[in-house]
Design an enzyme around this catalytic site. Structure first.
Site, short mmCIF file in Angstrom:
data_model
loop_
_atom_site.label_atom_id
_atom_site.label_comp_id
_atom_site.label_asym_id
_atom_site.label_seq_id
_atom_site.Cartn_x
_atom_site.Cartn_y
_atom_site.Cartn_z
CB CYS A 189 5.41 23.01 32.18
SG CYS A 189 5.32 23.57 33.86
CG HIS B 218 9.33 21.65 38.47
ND1 HIS B 218 8.48 21.01 37.71
CD2 HIS B 218 10.08 20.19 38.97
CE1 HIS B 218 8.86 19.52 37.51
NE2 HIS B 218 9.71 19.50 38.35
CD GLU C 184 11.67 16.42 39.32
OE1 GLU C 184 10.67 16.79 38.46
OE2 GLU C 184 11.68 15.29 39.71
O1 SUG Z 1 6.05 16.77 37.26
N1 SUG Z 1 2.60 16.61 36.37
C1 SUG Z 1 4.15 17.21 36.24
C2 SUG Z 1 3.86 18.58 35.88
C3 SUG Z 1 5.44 19.21 35.23
C4 SUG Z 1 5.23 20.58 35.24
N2 SUG Z 1 6.44 20.95 34.64
C5 SUG Z 1 7.15 22.07 35.04
N3 SUG Z 1 6.81 22.91 36.39
N4 SUG Z 1 8.39 22.37 34.47
C6 SUG Z 1 4.74 16.95 37.33
O2 SUG Z 1 4.40 17.26 38.60
C7 SUG Z 1 0.90 14.87 36.77
C8 SUG Z 1 0.59 13.59 36.19
C9 SUG Z 1 -0.72 12.80 36.87
O3 SUG Z 1 -1.10 13.35 38.09
O4 SUG Z 1 -1.56 12.40 35.97
C10 SUG Z 1 2.57 15.17 36.76
O5 SUG Z 1 3.29 14.59 36.41
#
Ligand code: SUG
Length: 446
Positions: A369, A247, A174
């Site tokens: 993020c 994460h 990730e």
């Molecule tokens: O991968 N949310 C992302 C958020 C990522 C956050 N990034 C870090 N923590 N670095 C994920 O979970 C949600 C999309 C939706 O539900 O429409 C989403 O993909």
């Protein structure tokens, strides 16, 4: 030679929506099917970039990925022109629309893992796009991520952009959300701290949610970047994953010699071992937030640790600052903790700025993020494609582009409308003209 950290934020696409696609990410599940506000989301993202630029930091951006990803739908057997395909998917398999329409590439911390030239075996900056295999909507990102990074970091004498790791659960990666480069000085050799959620010994039945980063993936990235013995591995705690830390950057953030983390973030044996390795190699400064002071639930709800932790704008690690989401100000425990933190002279965080990125936060993406950090020396900065480094007027231009093309509101049902596809294509086309990128997106080449 002077080195500095450049933050490349994901430019939020016109397709930003809430589809509840990320199991284990509590905000994504909570807001599933709500109406999103794409224009506001993108403007909030740009304002965050402007804030950093105003504070004196170098700020860049990554392109939004082309959505809908019609190529993926074609690989799934849909035939016809792009509009025809959207109509067919809307009728036959509407659940696939959210997968190919997610704006998830905005979370640039998941775009790739980056190793600065001071740490790599060949003196180049290395990038490995994350395969993001755990979720279907994100597993389709890496080919476009690679292309975007190759466009920005195109000079092969300074930069190497690798392919993503094989797209297998065993190598689930990730990106930088689980990696922190720690160092006494940006230009000196540092340590890559790789945090993983599972290894071969992990009892998967103890996990309520997926552990998205595997140890084998982290090891492969370190190998790929020629990190050798400089890599340090640290395991996330089961408790943190089960509480919603999908994460590591939801419960820890580091920069320079500092690791700011929650007491419950890591498995304790693993933490002891990793911290002793770090202490041997540098003047490591762990700043632990206790459960008593800020309960894990509050830390995750407020995204305290998804703040950006920055050196002062002139690169001083003894005067650091947090760029925290406004949710930290709204949370009583976190707000009072932060007020005390900046007065505590035993650690170097002197300042907290709050930024409003609520549209992204509602999908589980805070300030940290939204950015990919790249430590670069002056020669490397000069080798970056300059169109991707921002100043006030280029931010103004991107804001005008957003205001012209983005909807105020978008509901998951709107994705069924082929006219929305045209709206997205028009916006992406205009963006490539603005940046003089030619036929960057696939639909422009067909
Ligand atoms: O991968 N949310 C992302 C958020 C990522 C956050 N990034 C870090 N923590 N670095 C994920 O979970 C949600 C999309 C939706 O539900 O429409 C989403 O993909």
């Amino acid at each position: 030679m002077n080195s500095t950290e450049v933050n490349f934020d994901g430019l939020i696409g016109p397709n930003h929506n809430y589809s509840g696609l990320a199991f284990g990410n509590l905000a994504s599940s909570r807001n599933a099917k709500n109406r999103s506000q794409p224009k506001l989301a993108a403007l909030q993202g740009l304002e965050k970039m402007r804030s950093l630029h105003k504070l004196g930091y170098r700020q860049g951006f990554l392109l939004p990925q082309l959505r809908p990803d019609i190529d993926t739908l074609r690989r799934l057997g849909f035939r016809g022109g792009d509009r025809t395909i959207i109509n067919k998917v809307a009728r036959q398999a509407p659940e696939l629309l959210s997968m190919v329409y997610s704006a998830s590439s905005m979370w640039a911390a998941n775009a790739a893992t980056v190793t600065p030239s001071a740490d790599s075996h060949d003196g180049k900056v290395h990038f490995t796009p994350a395969n993001l295999v755990t979720t279907a909507h994100r597993a389709i990102e890496h080919p476009q991520t690679q292309r975007c990074l190759e466009t920005i970091f195109h000079k092969a004498e300074h930069f190497t952009v690798h392919q993503a790791l094989p797209s297998q659960d065993r190598f689930a990666d990730e990106g930088a959300a689980n990696h922190t480069r720690l160092t006494d000085h940006y230009g000196q050799k540092g340590c890559g701290l790789f945090v993983y959620g599972r290894d071969a010994q992990t009892h998967l039945n103890q996990l309520d949610f997926p552990a998205r980063q595997s140890l084998e993936a982290s090891q492969a990235v370190a190998r790929q970047h020629g990190m050798g013995e400089e890599a340090v591995y640290l395991q996330q705690s089961t408790e943190a994953i089960n509480a919603g830390a999908f994460h590591n950057d939801v419960v820890a953030v580091g920069n320079g010699p500092v690791l700011f983390f929650h007491q419950r973030a890591f498995e304790s044996n693993s933490q002891r071992h990793a911290f002793s390795q770090l202490s041997q190699r540098m003047d490591f400064k762990p700043v632990c937030v206790s459960e008593e002071r800020v309960p894990l639930g509050d830390a995750i709800a407020s995204y305290l640790f998804n703040s950006q932790l920055l050196a002062s704008s002139d690169g001083d690690f003894s005067r650091m600052r947090l760029i925290a989401p406004t949710e930290c100000h709204d949370n009583d425990a976190v707000r009072s903790y932060l007020a005390e933190l900046v007065e505590d002279l035993t650690q170097p965080i002197r300042d907290v700025e709050f930024v409003d990125v609520r549209q992204s936060m509602s999908n589980g993406g805070g300030p940290a993020c939204l950015r990919l950090r790249v430590v670069l020396n002056e020669t490397e900065i000069a080798a970056v494609n300059p169109d991707f480094l921002l100043n006030d007027s280029s931010i103004d231009r991107l804001q005008a582009w957003v205001n012209k093309h983005y909807r105020d509101q978008l509901s998951p049902d709107d994705l069924k409308d082929p006219d929305f596809l045209n709206e997205c294509y028009t916006a992406f086309d205009d963006l490539t003209q603005l940046l003089q990128l030619g036929s960057y997106y696939a639909f422009q080449r067909n």
